[in-house]
Design a protein around this motif. Structure first.
Motif, PDB file in Angstrom:
ATOM      1  N   ARG A 134      33.873  41.331  32.484  1.00 34.73           N
ATOM      2  CA  ARG A 134      32.453  41.045  32.244  1.00 34.73           C
ATOM      3  C   ARG A 134      31.850  41.967  31.190  1.00 34.73           C
ATOM      4  NH1 ARG A 134      28.567  38.656  31.460  1.00 34.73           N
ATOM      5  NH2 ARG A 134      26.748  38.401  32.778  1.00 34.73           N
ATOM      6  N   TYR A 135      32.099  43.254  31.291  1.00 34.86           N
ATOM      7  CA  TYR A 135      31.398  44.207  30.432  1.00 34.86           C
ATOM      8  C   TYR A 135      32.241  44.766  29.288  1.00 34.86           C
ATOM      9  CZ  TYR A 135      28.026  43.718  34.088  1.00 34.86           C
ATOM     10  OH  TYR A 135      27.133  43.177  34.983  1.00 34.86           O
ATOM     11  N   TYR A 136      33.540  44.821  29.460  1.00 40.18           N
ATOM     12  CA  TYR A 136      34.380  45.300  28.368  1.00 40.18           C
ATOM     13  C   TYR A 136      34.788  44.135  27.472  1.00 40.18           C
ATOM     14  CZ  TYR A 136      38.074  47.521  25.732  1.00 40.18           C
ATOM     15  OH  TYR A 136      38.851  47.988  24.711  1.00 40.18           O
ATOM     16  N   GLU A 137      35.261  43.059  28.087  1.00 43.00           N
ATOM     17  CA  GLU A 137      35.667  41.887  27.322  1.00 43.00           C
ATOM     18  C   GLU A 137      34.483  41.000  26.971  1.00 43.00           C
ATOM     19  OE1 GLU A 137      38.666  41.203  26.096  1.00 43.00           O
ATOM     20  OE2 GLU A 137      39.485  43.042  26.950  1.00 43.00           O
ATOM     21  N   ASP A 138      33.328  41.254  27.561  1.00 47.35           N
ATOM     22  CA  ASP A 138      32.083  40.546  27.269  1.00 47.35           C
ATOM     23  C   ASP A 138      32.185  39.050  27.556  1.00 47.35           C
ATOM     24  OD1 ASP A 138      29.395  40.663  26.570  1.00 47.35           O
ATOM     25  OD2 ASP A 138      29.788  40.143  24.476  1.00 47.35           O
ATOM     26  N   LEU A 139      32.832  38.714  28.663  1.00 49.45           N
ATOM     27  CA  LEU A 139      32.927  37.319  29.075  1.00 49.45           C
ATOM     28  C   LEU A 139      31.726  36.965  29.950  1.00 49.45           C
ATOM     29  CD1 LEU A 139      36.704  37.032  30.090  1.00 49.45           C
ATOM     30  CD2 LEU A 139      35.647  36.523  27.888  1.00 49.45           C
ATOM     31  N   THR A 140      31.368  35.702  29.958  1.00 46.54           N
ATOM     32  CA  THR A 140      30.293  35.246  30.843  1.00 46.54           C
ATOM     33  C   THR A 140      30.821  35.186  32.271  1.00 46.54           C
ATOM     34  OG1 THR A 140      30.872  32.907  30.636  1.00 46.54           O
ATOM     35  CG2 THR A 140      29.334  33.817  28.975  1.00 46.54           C
ATOM     36  N   GLU A 141      29.910  35.031  33.217  1.00 43.53           N
ATOM     37  CA  GLU A 141      30.343  34.935  34.614  1.00 43.53           C
ATOM     38  C   GLU A 141      31.236  33.724  34.817  1.00 43.53           C
ATOM     39  OE1 GLU A 141      26.494  34.943  36.437  1.00 43.53           O
ATOM     40  OE2 GLU A 141      26.547  37.120  36.767  1.00 43.53           O
ATOM     41  N   ALA A 142      30.911  32.614  34.153  1.00 44.99           N
ATOM     42  CA  ALA A 142      31.732  31.404  34.274  1.00 44.99           C
ATOM     43  C   ALA A 142      33.127  31.626  33.688  1.00 44.99           C
ATOM     44  CB  ALA A 142      31.040  30.236  33.571  1.00 44.99           C
ATOM     45  N   GLN A 143      33.210  32.326  32.565  1.00 43.61           N
ATOM     46  CA  GLN A 143      34.516  32.602  31.960  1.00 43.61           C
ATOM     47  C   GLN A 143      35.341  33.532  32.847  1.00 43.61           C
ATOM     48  OE1 GLN A 143      32.884  34.081  28.278  1.00 43.61           O
ATOM     49  NE2 GLN A 143      33.639  32.312  27.121  1.00 43.61           N
ATOM     50  N   VAL A 144      34.694  34.535  33.436  1.00 47.17           N
ATOM     51  CA  VAL A 144      35.398  35.445  34.351  1.00 47.17           C
ATOM     52  C   VAL A 144      35.913  34.659  35.551  1.00 47.17           C
ATOM     53  CG1 VAL A 144      35.163  37.446  35.864  1.00 47.17           C
ATOM     54  CG2 VAL A 144      34.100  37.477  33.605  1.00 47.17           C
ATOM     55  N   ALA A 145      35.089  33.768  36.084  1.00 43.56           N
ATOM     56  CA  ALA A 145      35.502  32.953  37.226  1.00 43.56           C
ATOM     57  C   ALA A 145      36.713  32.097  36.867  1.00 43.56           C
ATOM     58  CB  ALA A 145      34.343  32.071  37.685  1.00 43.56           C
ATOM     59  N   GLU A 146      36.720  31.560  35.660  1.00 46.28           N
ATOM     60  CA  GLU A 146      37.854  30.750  35.215  1.00 46.28           C
ATOM     61  C   GLU A 146      39.115  31.602  35.096  1.00 46.28           C
ATOM     62  OE1 GLU A 146      39.306  28.286  31.285  1.00 46.28           O
ATOM     63  OE2 GLU A 146      37.166  28.562  31.606  1.00 46.28           O
ATOM     64  N   VAL A 147      38.991  32.784  34.493  1.00 43.75           N
ATOM     65  CA  VAL A 147      40.150  33.660  34.318  1.00 43.75           C
ATOM     66  C   VAL A 147      40.716  34.092  35.665  1.00 43.75           C
ATOM     67  CG1 VAL A 147      40.854  35.961  33.536  1.00 43.75           C
ATOM     68  CG2 VAL A 147      39.507  34.507  32.040  1.00 43.75           C
ATOM     69  N   LEU A 148      39.833  34.434  36.599  1.00 45.55           N
ATOM     70  CA  LEU A 148      40.278  34.942  37.897  1.00 45.55           C
ATOM     71  C   LEU A 148      40.562  33.845  38.913  1.00 45.55           C
ATOM     72  CD1 LEU A 148      37.922  38.035  38.303  1.00 45.55           C
ATOM     73  CD2 LEU A 148      40.207  37.912  37.309  1.00 45.55           C
ATOM     74  N   GLY A 149      40.180  32.621  38.584  1.00 39.76           N
ATOM     75  CA  GLY A 149      40.443  31.521  39.501  1.00 39.76           C
ATOM     76  C   GLY A 149      39.606  31.583  40.757  1.00 39.76           C
ATOM     77  N   CYS A 150      38.322  31.911  40.589  1.00 36.52           N
ATOM     78  CA  CYS A 150      37.427  31.989  41.732  1.00 36.52           C
ATOM     79  C   CYS A 150      36.084  31.386  41.334  1.00 36.52           C
ATOM     80  CB  CYS A 150      37.268  33.440  42.198  1.00 36.52           C
ATOM     81  SG  CYS A 150      36.546  34.532  40.966  1.00 36.52           S
ATOM     82  N   SER A 151      35.132  31.391  42.247  1.00 41.30           N
ATOM     83  CA  SER A 151      33.819  30.820  41.954  1.00 41.30           C
ATOM     84  C   SER A 151      32.942  31.831  41.225  1.00 41.30           C
ATOM     85  CB  SER A 151      33.136  30.394  43.251  1.00 41.30           C
ATOM     86  OG  SER A 151      32.762  31.542  43.996  1.00 41.30           O
ATOM     87  N   VAL A 152      31.897  31.325  40.591  1.00 39.72           N
ATOM     88  CA  VAL A 152      30.933  32.194  39.911  1.00 39.72           C
ATOM     89  C   VAL A 152      30.257  33.111  40.928  1.00 39.72           C
ATOM     90  CG1 VAL A 152      28.790  32.218  38.560  1.00 39.72           C
ATOM     91  CG2 VAL A 152      30.572  30.569  38.027  1.00 39.72           C
ATOM     92  N   GLY A 153      30.004  32.596  42.120  1.00 36.95           N
ATOM     93  CA  GLY A 153      29.400  33.417  43.179  1.00 36.95           C
ATOM     94  C   GLY A 153      30.271  34.606  43.549  1.00 36.95           C
ATOM     95  N   THR A 154      31.576  34.390  43.584  1.00 32.12           N
ATOM     96  CA  THR A 154      32.498  35.481  43.881  1.00 32.12           C
ATOM     97  C   THR A 154      32.466  36.520  42.767  1.00 32.12           C
ATOM     98  OG1 THR A 154      33.932  33.986  45.123  1.00 32.12           O
ATOM     99  CG2 THR A 154      34.920  36.044  44.353  1.00 32.12           C
ATOM    100  N   VAL A 155      32.392  36.051  41.528  1.00 32.38           N
ATOM    101  CA  VAL A 155      32.290  36.974  40.390  1.00 32.38           C
ATOM    102  C   VAL A 155      31.010  37.792  40.507  1.00 32.38           C
ATOM    103  CG1 VAL A 155      31.949  37.106  37.880  1.00 32.38           C
ATOM    104  CG2 VAL A 155      33.689  35.582  38.828  1.00 32.38           C
ATOM    105  N   LYS A 156      29.906  37.133  40.837  1.00 31.94           N
ATOM    106  CA  LYS A 156      28.628  37.844  40.978  1.00 31.94           C
ATOM    107  C   LYS A 156      28.708  38.893  42.083  1.00 31.94           C
ATOM    108  CE  LYS A 156      25.629  34.174  39.273  1.00 31.94           C
ATOM    109  NZ  LYS A 156      24.515  33.268  39.609  1.00 31.94           N
ATOM    110  N   ARG A 157      29.305  38.540  43.210  1.00 29.38           N
ATOM    111  CA  ARG A 157      29.402  39.462  44.341  1.00 29.38           C
ATOM    112  C   ARG A 157      30.246  40.678  43.973  1.00 29.38           C
ATOM    113  NH1 ARG A 157      27.028  42.034  47.550  1.00 29.38           N
ATOM    114  NH2 ARG A 157      25.807  40.173  47.772  1.00 29.38           N
TER     115      ARG A 157
END
Length: 167
Positions: free
Chosen positions: A118-141
């Motif tokens: 999120r902060y080093y690679e500067d990905l959006t929450e949706a992109q992080v969720a896609e990379v990690l294979g989880c929901s946006v809510g999980t990324v937010k948590r």
């Protein structure tokens, strides 16, 4: 096929290595992580190359790191404080880097992955969720919990961030 994979590796290895280091906190483990992820990606290159191969490699790296972490369950290593040198004064930058590295090591692997992506690679929450294979809510948590943990274990990082945002 081999040429396109080789080109991808040449162009993206440095960025992948930086991410791997932030995920592992160790240069040798980071090299192993990138090598393992690229080897696994190569097996599926025909399917992956037309989509987003970097996201695929990052996902493999994250899952591999979590797998290694679960298998090893190592106790965190305590490292001695660096000795102070008189010749050059890079102490502020070095101290900040060491503080950040130590603070990241105190996060769970998922929290660390979210913070790095999120902060080093500067990905959006949706992109992080896609990379990690989880929901946006999980990324937010995990992002919220990770930032809260960073603030508690390294409050000096908050001060540095505040000073940089003023400048």
């Amino acid at each position: 096929m081999v040429e396109s994979f080789h080109e991808f590796v040449v162009h993206r290895s440095a960025a992948l290595s930086r991410t791997a280091y932030l995920l592992t906190g160790d240069h040798q483990l980071a090299e192993d992580l990138v090598q393992t992820a690229l080897a696994r990606t190569y097996r599926h290159w025909r399917r992956v190359r037309d989509g987003n191969p970097e996201a695929y490699v990052r996902r493999v790296m994250y899952h591999q790191q979590v797998s290694w972490w679960r298998r090893r369950r190592l106790v965190e290593r305590l490292e001695a404080e660096p000795t102070e040198r008189v010749d050059a004064d890079h102490s502020d930058a070095t101290t900040l880097r060491l503080t950040l590295t130590a603070a990241l090591r105190q996060l769970t692997p998922r929290q660390r992955a979210v913070i790095v992506l999120r902060y080093y690679e500067d990905l959006t929450e949706a992109q992080v969720a896609e990379v990690l294979g989880c929901s946006v809510g999980t990324v937010k948590r995990h992002g919220h919990d990770g930032l809260r943990r960073l603030r508690s274990v390294a409050p000096e990082l908050v001060e540095v961030a505040a000073q940089r945002s003023i400048q």
